[in-house]
Design an enzyme around this catalytic site. Structure first.
Site, PDB file in Angstrom:
ATOM      1  N   ASP A  10      46.010  -2.297 -57.792  1.00  0.00           N
ATOM      2  CA  ASP A  10      44.566  -2.260 -57.641  1.00  0.00           C
ATOM      3  C   ASP A  10      43.938  -2.867 -58.915  1.00  0.00           C
ATOM      4  OD1 ASP A  10      41.951  -1.403 -56.810  1.00  0.00           O
ATOM      5  OD2 ASP A  10      42.172   0.285 -58.210  1.00  0.00           O
ATOM      6  N   ASP A  12      40.004  -2.582 -60.211  1.00  0.00           N
ATOM      7  CA  ASP A  12      39.054  -1.721 -60.934  1.00  0.00           C
ATOM      8  C   ASP A  12      39.549  -0.286 -61.009  1.00  0.00           C
ATOM      9  OD1 ASP A  12      37.033  -3.854 -61.147  1.00  0.00           O
ATOM     10  OD2 ASP A  12      36.869  -3.603 -58.982  1.00  0.00           O
TER      11      ASP A  12
HETATM   12 MG   LIG Z   1      40.267   1.166 -58.041  1.00  0.00          MG
END
Ligand SMILES: [Mg+2]
Ligand SMILES: [Zn+2]
Length: 183
Positions: A10, A12
Site C-alpha cells: 500500500d 499512503d
Molecule cells: Mg493506506
C-alpha cells in the site's frame, strides 16, 4: 512464471506518511526506515509494487498530472535510498464505481501479475487498512498489517485479520524475509 516473489505495498500510511489526498509532491514523505526496509527486500530478490486506491482522482481533488508528479517524487525519494519499484498500480475510481481495481477488489494485483507473471499466492501484501489485508487474503497472499497510518486503529477495532502485525515497514520486511525462508 518467473521465480521472483512479489511484495505488494500500500502507499499512503504504509510507505509514505498518511496525508489526505496528496496532490502536492512536496507532501510526499517516506516513513523513517521505509527505504531501508524495501532495500532489504530487494536484496533478497523480491519484486516490489505499490497498489494504491486514489479516489481523489474521481473526486476531482487530484489531477492525473499531479498524481504523476507525486509518484515521480516518491520514486526520487526511494532512489535516494537505493530502491527502485517495479511498478505503481493505481485505482483512480471512486467508491461508487463498479471497477474491478478498487481495493479490496483484485484488479491491481491482476495488472501486476500480467506485467510480471508472479503467483499471487506466493506473494505478500502490506498495508495499514482492512482493504489491504482483504485484498491480500482475496488473492491468497500472506498479509501484514503495519501500525503506521490507520494501522493502529485498524488493529484496535479489529478491522482486519492479517497473518502478521508489525510496527512499521521494517518490521513487515523482516517478517516477510523470515517467512519466505521458512514458510
Ligand atoms: Mg493506506
Ligand atoms: Zn478502480
Amino acid at each position: 512464471m518467473t521465480a521472483r516473489r512479489f511484495v505488494l505495498l500500500d502507499r499512503d500510511g504504509t510507505l509514505n506518511i498518511e496525508r489526505h489526498y496528496i496532490s502536492d509532491p512536496d507532501l510526499v514523505e517516506l516513513y523513517p526506515g521505509a527505504g531501508a526496509a524495501l532495500r532489504e527486500l530487494r536484496a533478497k530478490g523480491f519484486g516490489l509494487a505499490v497498489v494504491t486506491n486514489q479516489s481523489g482522482i474521481a473526486r476531482g481533488l487530484i489531477r492525473p498530472d499531479q498524481l504523476e508528479r507525486v509518484h515521480a517524487r516518491l520514486a526520487e525519494l526511494l532512489e535516494a535510498e537505493g530502491v527502485t519499484l517495479d511498478g505503481i498500480y493505481v485505482c483512480p475510481h471512486g467508491p461508487d464505481s463498479d471497477c474491478d481495481c478498487r481495493k479490496p477488489r483484485p484488479g491491481l494485483v491482476a495488472q501486476a501479475v500480467r506485467d510480471f507473471g508472479f503467483a499471487p499466492a506466493d506473494s505478500f501484501v502490506i498495508g495499514d487498512k482492512g482493504i489491504d489485508i482483504d485484498l491480500g487474503r482475496g488473492v491468497g497472499a500472506a498479509t501484514v498489517l503495519v501500525r503506521s497510518g490507520y494501522g493502529r486503529e485498524t488493529e484496535a477495532k479489529k478491522l482486519a485479520s492479517p497473518d502478521h502485525v508489525a510496527d512499521d515497514l521494517a518490521g513487515a520486511a523482516a517478517w516477510i524475509a523470515e517467512r519466505a525462508l521458512h514458510p
